[in-house]
Design a protein around this motif. Sequence first.
Motif, short mmCIF file in Angstrom:
data_model
loop_
_atom_site.label_atom_id
_atom_site.label_comp_id
_atom_site.label_asym_id
_atom_site.label_seq_id
_atom_site.Cartn_x
_atom_site.Cartn_y
_atom_site.Cartn_z
N LEU A 34 0.83 -1.20 0.00
CA LEU A 34 0.00 0.00 0.00
C LEU A 34 0.87 1.26 0.00
O LEU A 34 0.62 2.21 -0.76
CB LEU A 34 -0.91 -0.02 1.23
CG LEU A 34 -2.22 0.76 1.12
CD1 LEU A 34 -3.07 0.25 -0.01
CD2 LEU A 34 -2.98 0.68 2.44
N LEU A 69 2.58 1.71 -3.46
CA LEU A 69 1.63 2.17 -4.48
C LEU A 69 1.31 3.65 -4.31
O LEU A 69 1.23 4.40 -5.29
CB LEU A 69 0.34 1.33 -4.42
CG LEU A 69 0.43 -0.11 -4.94
CD1 LEU A 69 -0.82 -0.89 -4.56
CD2 LEU A 69 0.64 -0.13 -6.44
N ILE A 70 1.12 4.07 -3.07
CA ILE A 70 0.84 5.49 -2.81
C ILE A 70 2.02 6.35 -3.23
O ILE A 70 1.84 7.44 -3.80
CB ILE A 70 0.48 5.70 -1.32
CG1 ILE A 70 -0.88 5.07 -1.02
CG2 ILE A 70 0.48 7.18 -0.96
CD1 ILE A 70 -1.25 5.04 0.45
N CYS A 126 -2.97 4.28 -9.47
CA CYS A 126 -4.36 4.64 -9.13
C CYS A 126 -5.30 3.46 -9.33
O CYS A 126 -6.17 3.19 -8.49
CB CYS A 126 -4.83 5.81 -10.00
SG CYS A 126 -4.14 7.41 -9.60
N LEU A 183 -4.72 0.82 -6.56
CA LEU A 183 -5.28 1.28 -5.28
C LEU A 183 -6.80 1.23 -5.31
O LEU A 183 -7.44 0.87 -4.31
CB LEU A 183 -4.79 2.70 -4.99
CG LEU A 183 -3.32 2.82 -4.57
CD1 LEU A 183 -2.88 4.28 -4.59
CD2 LEU A 183 -3.09 2.21 -3.19
N ALA A 223 -9.26 -0.90 -2.79
CA ALA A 223 -10.08 -0.11 -1.85
C ALA A 223 -11.51 -0.63 -1.76
O ALA A 223 -12.47 0.12 -1.96
CB ALA A 223 -10.06 1.36 -2.27
N MET A 257 -6.05 4.84 3.24
CA MET A 257 -5.49 5.58 2.10
C MET A 257 -5.61 7.09 2.32
O MET A 257 -4.67 7.85 2.07
CB MET A 257 -6.20 5.19 0.81
CG MET A 257 -5.88 3.79 0.31
SD MET A 257 -6.74 3.43 -1.25
CE MET A 257 -6.36 1.69 -1.44
#
Length: 574
Positions: free
Chosen positions: A293, A296-297, A312, A315, A319, A328
């Motif tokens: 996570l 990816l962010i 995006c 994620l 989500a 997030m």
Amino acid sequence: MGQLCGRCMQVLRDFVAFIQRISSNLVHGIKECFTLISKSSCLKQNSSKAKQLYKPILQPHERVTAQEFLQHIESGFEMSPLGKDSLEALRTLAFSENPGLQQSAALYYLHMSQHMNIPLPVEHLEPFYALLRSADLEVQQMSSLSLVNFLLEENIDKELVVQMGLLEPILDLLESDDPTVQCNSCACTMTLAVSESNREAIGAARGITPLLSLANSYDPRVQQNAVGAILNLTRSEKIQQVLCKEGALPVLALLLESSDAEVQYYSCAALSNLAANIQHHKAMLRPGNRFLLRTLISLLSSSVDKVSSQACVCLRNLATSADIRAEMVAADVLPQLCSLLAAGSEEVRRAAIALLWILSQHPHNQDTLACAELLQSLGVLLLAHKADPVIVGHAACIIRSLSLSKNRQTIIESPCIEGLLQTMLCTDTQEDSLHYVTSCLAELAKQEGVTLHMVQWMDEPLTKCLVRLAGQLEHTELSFQVASIIQHMIGHEKMMHLLKSHVAEIEGYLQHFLTHQEIRFQQLGISTFCRLREDPEFSLAFRKSQMAKLLDQVRQQTEETQELLRAAVCHEDS
């Protein structure tokens, strides 16, 4: 054999020129090789048996075929490149134990793959089996590269390659020690894996383990093609299970930190495909270890558009739970997403707003997201891309979700209202995005402060658009929402002035509402009629129309319904 066409003749001439360009001494070398071999004692009956253990024997028919092949090269190939004669010669050379002859066949295929744009007959795939199985490194390199070229140019049916038994030698070459052979075999596997049946065949042939190993290669070409092959394999739900079992998740997660943008993109896209299947989420988001996570962010800030876009997407697929969405938002993704909304790439903008939409569905996130920075970005985005249905639809849904929070004033102060109204002028009634826009505006119009702000942006084109949409009959829900927006704005002098140019059209949709089977349409029609009748011009127009008669009919129906209800209640009481 028939005459060659001009294109085929040109291909043959190119091949001759290609050979001559490689080395002016090539043909002489081949001749010399054949001469030496023909004079070698190993061909004599009394030759030493020991020598046969150390070098392959040139069989008589191979020597004849090689000499004929050489003559064809020298004469400009007065034969069809795909004809029976050339096929027989290639078979003989390819299945020879002599590496020099195999190299000739491999070189021929390589040249054809670089210059031909016509399908390769299925019979010509047979020699590839021997060439890919060759113990000679150059033969492996040339034959695997020519197969890649044929596949990329779609001169070979991908499923036919597997059916002809070539998958096994291709996968065996993945374990070669030569980076060029590894690169080519990975590229072959990647291209073959675009077919669902081929993906299953690769998984069944245990091709996943060597691909995962090569995904960590120090050679960037090998690594790219290996991860690209894994990406194509993740498009199969069945093979996803095998990939996860073989340990693909930690490999792909670590590759997100690669310095190679292509590797980052492939690994991120592969993880997106895996994340689309919720059963993998537990393994991807292990409690206490949010490495994936966090990575990816961080990729949201990538300078490479396709990497940030794919981050995006991944994620968004992850989500699915309220906890992950909250996590997030808590990770302060908002500034990065606002930046992506202003990106020059359509793909990035769309991916970013789709992720924001998912995050805005969680009630606990709405107060955080309903900030001036995001609403400003959404309004600007709507005004700049008011004809993009993906942008418009997602933005409208986000704004509606955020309007349920305590920060409606922030929406009023942003360009969101103007942006939503302007999109109505550019969106076709067939688009779902228009329904999301009208639903959002109808919800906002219930608040007097928002309604006043909406009226400030109204002009003749927008008024005409609203009246037209309220009067269309094909999409009843759209008609109802737009009529509701108009009804809320009627009390303002500017709106009344604008509506007077459309009296006939307004009467038309009100009459339709009054005769509608659904009570909510009748109620909205009556409410709108009552508010408009307070204006002398509308009152006069209504007296001259059938409105009074229709209202009387509705009143009679209502009274009859009430009597029936009273009778029903009395019957229940007794």
